[in-house]
Design a protein around this motif. Sequence first.
Motif, PDB file in Angstrom:
ATOM      1  N   UNK A 240       0.805  -1.234   0.000  1.00 25.70           N
ATOM      2  CA  UNK A 240       0.000   0.000   0.000  1.00 25.70           C
ATOM      3  C   UNK A 240       0.833   1.278   0.000  1.00 25.70           C
ATOM      4  N   UNK A 241       1.912   1.352   0.791  1.00 22.40           N
ATOM      5  CA  UNK A 241       2.794   2.525   0.742  1.00 22.40           C
ATOM      6  C   UNK A 241       4.168   2.141   1.269  1.00 22.40           C
ATOM      7  N   UNK A 242       5.198   2.798   0.735  1.00 24.72           N
ATOM      8  CA  UNK A 242       6.552   2.574   1.224  1.00 24.72           C
ATOM      9  C   UNK A 242       6.963   3.560   2.283  1.00 24.72           C
ATOM     10  N   UNK A 298      10.064   0.181  -3.722  1.00 27.55           N
ATOM     11  CA  UNK A 298       9.763  -0.641  -4.901  1.00 27.55           C
ATOM     12  C   UNK A 298      11.055  -1.026  -5.618  1.00 27.55           C
ATOM     13  N   UNK A 299      11.973  -0.094  -5.731  1.00 26.43           N
ATOM     14  CA  UNK A 299      13.229  -0.376  -6.415  1.00 26.43           C
ATOM     15  C   UNK A 299      14.129  -1.302  -5.601  1.00 26.43           C
ATOM     16  N   UNK A 300      14.030  -1.236  -4.284  1.00 29.61           N
ATOM     17  CA  UNK A 300      14.824  -2.132  -3.437  1.00 29.61           C
ATOM     18  C   UNK A 300      14.297  -3.568  -3.492  1.00 29.61           C
ATOM     19  N   UNK A 301      12.981  -3.716  -3.380  1.00 27.93           N
ATOM     20  CA  UNK A 301      12.392  -5.061  -3.365  1.00 27.93           C
ATOM     21  C   UNK A 301      12.447  -5.689  -4.748  1.00 27.93           C
ATOM     22  N   UNK A 302      12.221  -4.876  -5.786  1.00 28.02           N
ATOM     23  CA  UNK A 302      12.119  -5.362  -7.163  1.00 28.02           C
ATOM     24  C   UNK A 302      10.992  -6.400  -7.274  1.00 28.02           C
ATOM     25  N   UNK A 338       4.653   3.751 -11.932  1.00 25.19           N
ATOM     26  CA  UNK A 338       4.385   2.670 -12.879  1.00 25.19           C
ATOM     27  C   UNK A 338       5.619   2.391 -13.742  1.00 25.19           C
ATOM     28  N   UNK A 339       6.235   3.427 -14.248  1.00 22.67           N
ATOM     29  CA  UNK A 339       7.406   3.255 -15.096  1.00 22.67           C
ATOM     30  C   UNK A 339       8.571   2.638 -14.332  1.00 22.67           C
ATOM     31  N   UNK A 340       8.785   3.097 -13.113  1.00 23.69           N
ATOM     32  CA  UNK A 340       9.908   2.581 -12.320  1.00 23.69           C
ATOM     33  C   UNK A 340       9.635   1.163 -11.820  1.00 23.69           C
ATOM     34  N   UNK A 341       8.368   0.859 -11.544  1.00 25.42           N
ATOM     35  CA  UNK A 341       8.015  -0.501 -11.104  1.00 25.42           C
ATOM     36  C   UNK A 341       8.249  -1.505 -12.229  1.00 25.42           C
ATOM     37  N   UNK A 348      14.694  -7.510 -12.388  1.00 28.80           N
ATOM     38  CA  UNK A 348      14.705  -8.704 -11.528  1.00 28.80           C
ATOM     39  C   UNK A 348      14.489  -9.975 -12.353  1.00 28.80           C
ATOM     40  N   UNK A 349      13.532  -9.934 -13.263  1.00 28.38           N
ATOM     41  CA  UNK A 349      13.241 -11.118 -14.087  1.00 28.38           C
ATOM     42  C   UNK A 349      14.454 -11.499 -14.930  1.00 28.38           C
ATOM     43  N   UNK A 350      15.076 -10.516 -15.573  1.00 23.73           N
ATOM     44  CA  UNK A 350      16.228 -10.813 -16.436  1.00 23.73           C
ATOM     45  C   UNK A 350      17.394 -11.370 -15.625  1.00 23.73           C
TER      46      UNK A 350
END
Length: 415
Positions: A240-242, A298-302, A338-341, A348-350
């Motif tokens: 919900x929020x970081x 979001x960027x830390x967890x990926x 959205x773009x950064x997520x 992460x997938x790659x």
Amino acid sequence: MKVTLVTVGCKLNQFESDALAQKLRESGFEVVGSIDKADVVVINTCTVTNSADSKSRQHMKQAKREGKKVVVTGCYATTDGEEILNRGLADIILPNDKKFTLPSLLLESPEEKQEDFPLVVEYERTRAYLKIQDGCNRFCSYCKIPYARGRSRSLPLPEVVRRFRELISGGYKEIILTGVNISDYQDKEATLFTLVSRLLEEKGDFRIRLSSLQPDQFEEAFLTLLHHPKLTPHFHLSLQSGSSEVLQRMRRHYTAEFFLTLCEKIRLARKDTALTTDIIVGFPKETEEEFQKTVELVQKVRFSRVHLFSYSPRAGTWAASQAQLPEELKKRRLHELEQKAIASAESWVKETLLGKPSTVLVEESTDEYSYGYTEHYLYARVKGNFPQNSFIQCMPTDTWIHQGAVSIKGESPSA
């Protein structure tokens, strides 16, 4: 009599629409696929956002324009049924606690007993939902769902096992355990971990996926099951929020630091565990600094996928009584996140999954490709034509964006 069902909202709503469709068929109704072919239109509504309310009303208006008998049920019908009737958008309102009496109501027969946990054994494809819990005791400051669904209650463990076996014997290969808050599952001493451990003992060719989990109720015993071949290495943890300050205003029961530590523990137990989440952007009083904390987390967890929502006031909640942020500001933040997520998910997938075998449950095929979901809940396009409802091995070779989410392309060694 021909009936069609229109579903707005979550996977639990979709499950309950499937349950209604099954009960209607058993009662002699013909369930059709579109409003124009139906005599009766049943709209199973959602009220988690203003957008969900609006979509529900649009379906009601369309059905009314086409001269259909309109039955409205679900969460929006439960919290705002009188308003819907006053607007002339429905002929019948069925709140959630009356939803499954619909067949007897349409037949004008004695009202049958309401079921909190109907059994559904008729699904179209490969995955089946098993509702194990309903209701919510959380009362987050932005949410109407506890008023729409009532207090938390659970399906007894022996009955869950019986229904699970029935779905497996019906040929379903993936069973999703669903509810409003399955983290709250409780049957005597049995918790969600107890239940899942028991289901994993069953024989058959299947895998189990869990729907949304509450971070502060996450049972760390699940980390011992992450390498079990029948439990998907995927958790949907609702963030919900970081920002811990925003989480406090939301009346969430954890901090951003707690959430990040939990994700680190999960990935330490199994590096390739996929984590997905929900995030609300533009909550009342959210500062730029608080929003950037969400971006950073979001960027830390990926996360492999983020479901993003712009905050919309829900009448009767604390958050709706607060000063609201401008819509343009919400849109800007939503677009940025959205773009950064997506970028962090693709990274992460790659890094984690490409070049390593995944298992895809085939949902549909063409002459050239087969499509389905991996154990990590990534949509996959696999070269080759494979049978529907079969598990195939896939070697992911690249990513692509499908319906706003990172997905994978791959090949099967057996092609």
